[in-house]
Design an enzyme around this catalytic site. Structure first.
Site, mmCIF file in Angstrom:
data_model
loop_
_atom_site.group_PDB
_atom_site.id
_atom_site.type_symbol
_atom_site.label_atom_id
_atom_site.label_comp_id
_atom_site.label_asym_id
_atom_site.label_seq_id
_atom_site.Cartn_x
_atom_site.Cartn_y
_atom_site.Cartn_z
ATOM 1 N N ASP A 182 0.815 -1.219 0.000
ATOM 2 C CA ASP A 182 0.000 0.000 0.000
ATOM 3 C C ASP A 182 0.851 1.273 0.000
ATOM 4 O O ASP A 182 0.388 2.342 0.365
ATOM 5 C CB ASP A 182 -0.979 -0.007 1.185
ATOM 6 N N HIS A 205 22.457 7.663 -19.737
ATOM 7 C CA HIS A 205 21.476 7.769 -18.656
ATOM 8 C C HIS A 205 21.856 6.906 -17.455
ATOM 9 O O HIS A 205 21.017 6.227 -16.862
ATOM 10 C CB HIS A 205 20.068 7.430 -19.168
ATOM 11 N N ASP A 217 24.833 15.160 -13.914
ATOM 12 C CA ASP A 217 23.686 15.746 -14.607
ATOM 13 C C ASP A 217 22.546 15.737 -13.609
ATOM 14 O O ASP A 217 21.987 14.680 -13.300
ATOM 15 C CB ASP A 217 23.363 14.902 -15.850
ATOM 16 N N ASP A 222 18.107 21.793 -15.331
ATOM 17 C CA ASP A 222 18.767 20.631 -15.948
ATOM 18 C C ASP A 222 20.202 21.010 -16.298
ATOM 19 O O ASP A 222 20.453 21.557 -17.364
ATOM 20 C CB ASP A 222 17.973 20.215 -17.199
ATOM 21 N N HIS A 281 23.783 12.260 -28.992
ATOM 22 C CA HIS A 281 22.492 12.851 -28.616
ATOM 23 C C HIS A 281 22.361 14.233 -29.238
ATOM 24 O O HIS A 281 23.265 14.703 -29.926
ATOM 25 C CB HIS A 281 22.339 12.897 -27.090
ATOM 26 N N HIS A 335 17.123 20.513 -25.578
ATOM 27 C CA HIS A 335 15.679 20.249 -25.628
ATOM 28 C C HIS A 335 14.946 21.359 -24.904
ATOM 29 O O HIS A 335 15.532 22.074 -24.081
ATOM 30 C CB HIS A 335 15.378 18.886 -24.993
ATOM 31 N N HIS A 365 12.192 17.260 -20.241
ATOM 32 C CA HIS A 365 12.130 17.228 -21.701
ATOM 33 C C HIS A 365 10.766 17.797 -22.034
ATOM 34 O O HIS A 365 9.778 17.067 -22.105
ATOM 35 C CB HIS A 365 12.305 15.809 -22.242
ATOM 36 N N GLU A 420 23.556 21.390 -24.410
ATOM 37 C CA GLU A 420 24.299 20.330 -23.734
ATOM 38 C C GLU A 420 25.163 19.465 -24.643
ATOM 39 O O GLU A 420 24.969 18.252 -24.748
ATOM 40 C CB GLU A 420 23.346 19.438 -22.946
ATOM 41 N N TYR A 431 31.863 11.511 -25.675
ATOM 42 C CA TYR A 431 31.951 10.293 -24.860
ATOM 43 C C TYR A 431 32.856 9.317 -25.593
ATOM 44 O O TYR A 431 32.502 8.830 -26.668
ATOM 45 C CB TYR A 431 30.543 9.702 -24.660
ATOM 46 N N ARG A 457 30.215 16.230 -20.577
ATOM 47 C CA ARG A 457 29.061 16.999 -21.068
ATOM 48 C C ARG A 457 29.009 18.281 -20.251
ATOM 49 O O ARG A 457 29.333 18.273 -19.056
ATOM 50 C CB ARG A 457 27.756 16.207 -20.918
ATOM 51 N N GLU A 513 26.205 21.333 -19.645
ATOM 52 C CA GLU A 513 24.805 21.659 -19.950
ATOM 53 C C GLU A 513 24.344 22.866 -19.156
ATOM 54 O O GLU A 513 24.481 22.913 -17.931
ATOM 55 C CB GLU A 513 23.909 20.448 -19.599
#
Ligand code: GLY
Ligand code: MN
Ligand code: MN
Length: 442
Positions: free
Chosen positions: A44, A237, A254, A265, A344, A348, A355, A387, A391, A408, A410
């Site tokens: 629950d 990710h 990130d 972000d 990528h 965005h 996103h 961003e 890699y 990265r 961003e």
């Protein structure tokens, strides 16, 4: 009760949004938008509740099991909300409810009913209408309610193109909240830089970031934070965050907070021990150069596609200089050879969703939402991320010293009349600044 910041947007703004929808509806039609429902975690217990962004956008109401109808009949607009009924026992166990009686005044909506009476009351509203705007599949529980309400469900018209277009352009009040989201997210990253040391675990740094978000009024992150040490940075990710941070490696973080429902972000990449090695520095400088160029070019009238083309060129040239790529720059770009290292997009839309919604393509603004061509000219009031990353997989065929490096950088920007405004500029990204900040705190 809601956190104080849940009242951060004036109620008039929600009213104006509903009025704007009303103007766009055909006469004798209605739009229905369902809330989220609670998601069961086990037995629950539920996951933390997060309202559906569209439903929030139109109501500012943070409870599950609710539905909003905006109907238009003989040019007259009526708003109706279905909510969970007051229930002392349920409220003792599970939390307060606004209830049917309080809903119209609090939410400035014409009528309210219990969600338990949906079939009976919604049928009355729909009776004389000729069209129903509904986003099928978004809230399956809502689809089921509608199936019960109609013996033969009508041909629904999707409201997504209308609402997506509205959400894409941020109002002055939304911009204020997004600035807060950007600043608090930045504070989280600064804290992370100060707290990172060799042999701490990725999740410990994650918790430092979340604590900083909380301290400044943002209870939740806007997505699961990525704290990726070493080659984990090459998993885009990566969210396990369960490994140890090693001396001599980079960490890519990130993470962004959600403030008053709006997302930050940010990504920063920095050395675990506070000092970049030469190969790390070389890769980092390429990404930083690309990001700075993108920040110059992402202005009204330009498209994300155009800017990304320039970013790709900077990266490929940089990788050629380092002997990571080989060949003719135009040929390499034409053959998408860079996608091995940059797989990528450049950025965005950002808003209630990390996103965020809104068409990226000028050809499909009101049609195909999945077009890949980002050829829509930027306009004042849009907010987006910038961003670029590189890699270098440990498995790639490149000089040894570059293997496993993932970088990265961003930031979040608002398109303005004068160019753009970086909402996340307070977290350092120059190598010297990062090293100085980390040296201070080590
Ligand atoms: N944090 C997800 C992204 O940067 O798109
Ligand atoms: Mn991100
Ligand atoms: Mn992003």
């Amino acid at each position: 009760m809601d956190l104080a910041y849940m009242d951060a947007l004036p109620i008039e703004e929600f009213i104006q949004r509903r009025e704007k929808i009303g103007e766009q509806l055909a006469d004798n039609s209605a739009m229905i938008v369902f809330s989220n429902i609670e998601q069961r975690r086990n037995n629950d217990c539920t996951f933390p509740f997060r309202q559906d962004s569209y439903f929030w956008y139109l109501t500012g109401f943070n409870e599950p099991d609710s539905a909003l109808i905006i109907s238009k009949q003989n040019a007259q607009i009526t708003t109706t909300i279905f909510v969970r009924p007051s229930d002392p026992l349920m409220e003792t166990w599970n939390g307060r409810r606004l209830g049917v009686i309080n809903a119209p005044t609090k939410l400035r909506i014409n009528k309210a009913f219990s969600i338990e009476d949906f079939k009976q009351e919604a049928t009355k509203i729909f009776k004389n209408l000729t069209a129903l705007y509904h986003y099928q599949g978004l809230q399956p529980w809502g689809d089921a309610l509608l199936n019960e309400a109609f013996s033969t469900p009508p041909q629904y018209i999707s409201w997504a193109p209308i609402l997506d277009e509205m959400r894409l352009f941020k109002s002055a009040n939304e911009i204020r909240l997004m600035q807060q989201a950007g600043q608090i997210s930045a504070l989280g990253h600064i804290k992370a830089m100060k707290q990172t040391r060799p042999n701490r675990f990725e999740y410990e740094i994650e918790s430092e970031i979340l604590h900083e978000f909380n301290r400044f009024g943002a209870r939740y992150p806007s997505y699961t934070s990525i704290v990726a040490g070493g080659e984990n940075a090459c998993i885009l990710h990566y969210t396990e965050n369960d490994q140890v941070l090693r001396d001599g490696e980079l960490v890519l973080i990130d993470a962004g907070c959600e403030f008053a429902m709006y997302a930050g972000d940010i990504t920063r990449t920095f050395p675990v021990n506070g000092k970049f090695t030469q190969p790390q520095r070389e890769i980092y400088e390429i990404v930083l150069k690309a990001q700075k160029r993108a920040l110059e070019l992402l202005v009204a009238g330009n498209t994300i596609q155009q800017v990304n083309d320039e970013v790709v060129r900077i990266k490929v040239q940089g990788l050629l200089n380092l002997g990571i790529m080989h060949g003719d720059i135009d040929e390499l770009i034409k053959n998408d050879a860079h996608r091995e290292f940059y797989m990528h997009g450049l950025g965005h839309w950002l808003g209630l969703d990390v996103h965020d919604v809104g068409s990226y393509s000028k050809d499909t603004q009101n049609g195909n939402r999945n077009s890949k061509i980002r050829n829509r000219p930027l306009e004042v009031g849009m907010v987006l991320t910038v961003e670029p990353g590189l890699y270098i997989s440990p498995k790639s065929n490149v000089p040894e010293q570059y293997k496993g490096i993932g970088v990265r950088i961003e930031d979040n920007i608002l398109i303005t009349e004068y160019g753009n405004k970086v909402l996340t500029s307070s977290v350092p990204k120059e190598i010297a600044e990062i090293e100085a900040l980390m040296a201070e705190s080590h």
